[in-house]
Design an enzyme around this catalytic site. Structure first.
Site, mmCIF file in Angstrom:
data_model
loop_
_atom_site.group_PDB
_atom_site.id
_atom_site.type_symbol
_atom_site.label_atom_id
_atom_site.label_comp_id
_atom_site.label_asym_id
_atom_site.label_seq_id
_atom_site.Cartn_x
_atom_site.Cartn_y
_atom_site.Cartn_z
ATOM 1 N N LYS A 227 -43.337 -61.107 25.325
ATOM 2 C CA LYS A 227 -43.134 -62.134 24.298
ATOM 3 C C LYS A 227 -44.357 -62.285 23.396
ATOM 4 C CE LYS A 227 -41.900 -67.078 24.095
ATOM 5 N NZ LYS A 227 -41.418 -68.196 24.930
ATOM 6 N N ASP B 100 -46.527 -78.401 26.113
ATOM 7 C CA ASP B 100 -45.865 -77.259 26.746
ATOM 8 C C ASP B 100 -46.850 -76.094 26.871
ATOM 9 O OD1 ASP B 100 -44.277 -75.174 27.560
ATOM 10 O OD2 ASP B 100 -42.852 -75.291 25.904
ATOM 11 N N GLU C 207 -39.308 -74.691 21.566
ATOM 12 C CA GLU C 207 -39.390 -75.039 22.978
ATOM 13 C C GLU C 207 -39.712 -76.526 23.232
ATOM 14 O OE1 GLU C 207 -42.094 -72.117 24.427
ATOM 15 O OE2 GLU C 207 -40.658 -70.488 24.178
#
Length: 599
Positions: free
Chosen positions: A70, A186, A163
């Site tokens: 990613k 996060d 996200e």
């Protein structure tokens, strides 16, 4: 029967998939009975592909295993050529990254195929639509790459969701009738996001977002592994296999130290005549990784400022932690210090984002009650205008989806085209921002200021940008699509740009003021000269002297390069010529009247 739309958290370290069943969002278990699937892909010599925990078991067996792919989505090889990675990196024909000969999109597609298969096995029916999450700070190229990976996996990606926004959806599902303002911190395996959101009667609005898509648990593991190797005192370089074994062991130690004060890193037979056995205390660990974790603080403070929050303890209802790395006690301590509030750990750190994706998928499919999700764009978007200025059409932290347009004219007489440079960034001058793309708009030759070109920016619900240009005379449209290779910048540069926009705000604004005043002066001086030639003889000597003095002041100010001095001088000249302009108008009207009488 409602059509299934699955929700997917495509994570750096782990991924998850779920769906709304009987009105409840649930995550689906894989063949091992686990809701979390490692984002690992192995390619064997015979061409077979294995994903998840089975792929991780192949490490050290002569099989290339790709993890944390990613981090390379939508990036250029020139940015990452020096990276130490689990498999060899190389450059593709398009300048992109290849990991063991595969593009990040191809590797990510294998993970998504596995998640699709998990869903179909559990549901006992085919699924072809999905909501996929991405870091809030993913740029246009990275979002496009994620969408392409989904399509390559046989999925129609109906929505890309940030996200932190997904995590807020999971947190707020049982609070839909309430008002709340929350921050979502996060910190995952490879990315970090911080967002402030407002929830009111089913409307979730992102007020501000910030982050770094190259910061996460992987960096913590790397720092600890480097420290451990330094303690050994070995001078030799680690092989790729040894480095990976050491990082894997460091990850285990990190996880254990979240629940205990001390543990040991042990790797028997690490090398011939070398067994690793080092005791690591939580205090030592926190000292080693403090610089990595500390990088998140500046992002947090920036997002509070962007959201207009001066007292987080009073203005925020909760600070929600998600991402596996938030289990680390020192991370929680940093969050409490910055936000002046004990963090909310009610959400499962590894599952909250996936659950939010499932909720959004359920809303889109009609399986859940309607909620409105309002995300934001993380960086300003605009074009270069005459003089090298950045003209912002969509400011940073604007709620998306959105559209913005403006009309522009030709700056030079008789020009037949206009180059539209699409820019992304926070600086006042075009040269200091990043070019996303460019297009030449053709139009008929016209005097200065007469040709008209309309430019519209459109950001869809996935945060993907389209630029439409239109010649208003012929109504000819040109659509500029920002492709996956358009943004050639890394995330450190993104953070640097935002901070520099603050650090150099005074200098940037001074240069902008000077440039604008200079353009005004260069337009005004020839007009004054022409006007004086026409009516100077009939004007009062005091008015002429005033104009000449103001004109000299402008020419002198142009030499100094001082913005405020030039701006003031131009304003004085503009005011000094007001009477001359009136005389010119009278003369023109007299000429027109005489012409009419002569007819």
């Amino acid at each position: 029967m409602l059509e299934d739309i699955i929700g997917i958290d495509l994570g750096t370290t782990n991924s998850a998939v779920g769906v709304v069943e009987s009105g409840f969002p649930i995550l689906l278990a894989n063949a091992d009975g686990e809701r979390i699937t490692p984002s690992a892909v192995s390619y064997a010599a015979d061409g077979s592909v294995v994903v998840g925990k089975s792929a991780l078991r192949r490490r050290g067996a002569g099989v290339q295993v790709i993890t944390s792919i990613k981090r390379y989505m939508g990036r250029r090889y020139a940015e990452v050529s020096e990276d130490k990675y689990c498999v060899p990196l190389s450059g593709g024909a398009d300048g992109g990254v290849l990991a063991a000969g595969k593009t990040p999109i191809e590797v990510s597609a294998e993970i998504l195929k596995e998640l699709k298969s998990i869903a179909e096995t559990q549901l006992e029916r085919n699924v072809c639509k999905a909501v996929i999450t991405v870091p809030a700070y993913f740029n246009d190229a990275q979002r496009n790459a994620t969408k392409q990976a989904g399509e390559l996996a046989g999925l129609e990606v109906v929505r890309i969701v940030s996200e932190p926004t997904a995590a807020a959806l999971a947190y707020g599902l049982d609070k839909l009738e309430e008002y709340a303002k929350v921050a979502v911190y996060d910190l995952g395996g490879g990315t970090f996001d911080i967002s402030v959101l407002e929830m009111r009667e089913g409307v979730f609005q992102v007020l501000a977002t910030d982050g770094d898509t190259q910061l996460g648990g992987d960096d913590i593991d790397e720092a600890l592994a480097h420290w451990v190797w330094a303690q050994i005192g070995e001078q030799s370089t680690l092989s790729d296999g040894e480095r990976q074994r050491l990082i894997d062991a460091a990850r285990d130690v990190k996880e254990q130290l979240s629940n205990t004060e001390s543990t040991a890193l042990r790797i028997p037979f690490f090398r011939e005549n070398l067994n690793l056995d080092i005791e690591v205390s939580r205090q030592q660990f926190e000292k080693v990784v403090a610089s990595v974790i500390g990088k998140t603080e500046s992002h947090c403070r920036r997002v509070l400022n962007d959201a207009g929050i001066k007292s987080p303890s009073e203005e925020l209802d909760a600070v929600v932690l998600v991402g596996g790395s938030t289990r680390i006690p020192s991370v929680r301590a940093l969050v409490e210090k910055v936000f002046e509030k004990v963090p909310d750990v009610s959400q499962h750190p590894d599952e909250a984002v996936a659950l939010g994706a499932v909720i959004q998928a359920g809303v889109l499919s009609g399986a859940l009650r309607e909620m409105v999700l309002l995300d934001v764009t993380p960086l300003s978007l605009g074009i270069e205008t005459f003089g090298g200025l950045m003209n912002v059409l969509i400011p940073r932290n604007t709620t998306i989806p959105c559209k913005a347009g403006e009309m522009f004219t030709n700056a030079v007489a008789n020009q037949q085209s206009m180059r539209v440079r699409v820019l992304q960034g926070e600086r006042e001058m075009a040269r200091d921002n990043w070019e996303l793309g460019k297009v030449d708009v053709l139009f008929e030759s016209a005097p200065k200021g007469q040709a008209r070109v309309g430019i519209q920016f459109s950001i869809d619900e996935n945060g993907i940008l389209e630029v439409l240009t239109r010649d208003t005379v012929t109504n000819t449209d040109t659509l500029l699509e920002i492709d996956s290779a358009a943004v050639d910048v890394d995330d450190e540069a993104v953070e640097k740009m935002v901070s520099e926009s603050v650090d150099y705000a005074f200098d940037d604004m001074s240069e902008r003021i000077f440039t604008e005043a200079k353009m005004k002066a260069e337009e005004l001086l020839p007009a004054v000269q022409a006007g004086m030639e026409q009516v100077g003889e009939v004007m009062e000597p005091t008015d002429v002297e005033l104009i000449r003095t103001a004109e000299l002041d402008v020419r002198s100010a142009l030499e100094t390069g001082e913005a405020n001095i030039l701006k003031a001088a131009v304003q004085r000249l503009d005011k000094a010529t007001e009477h001359m302009a009136a005389v010119l108008v009278e003369k023109a009207m007299e000429a027109a009247l005489m012409k009419k009488l002569g007819e």
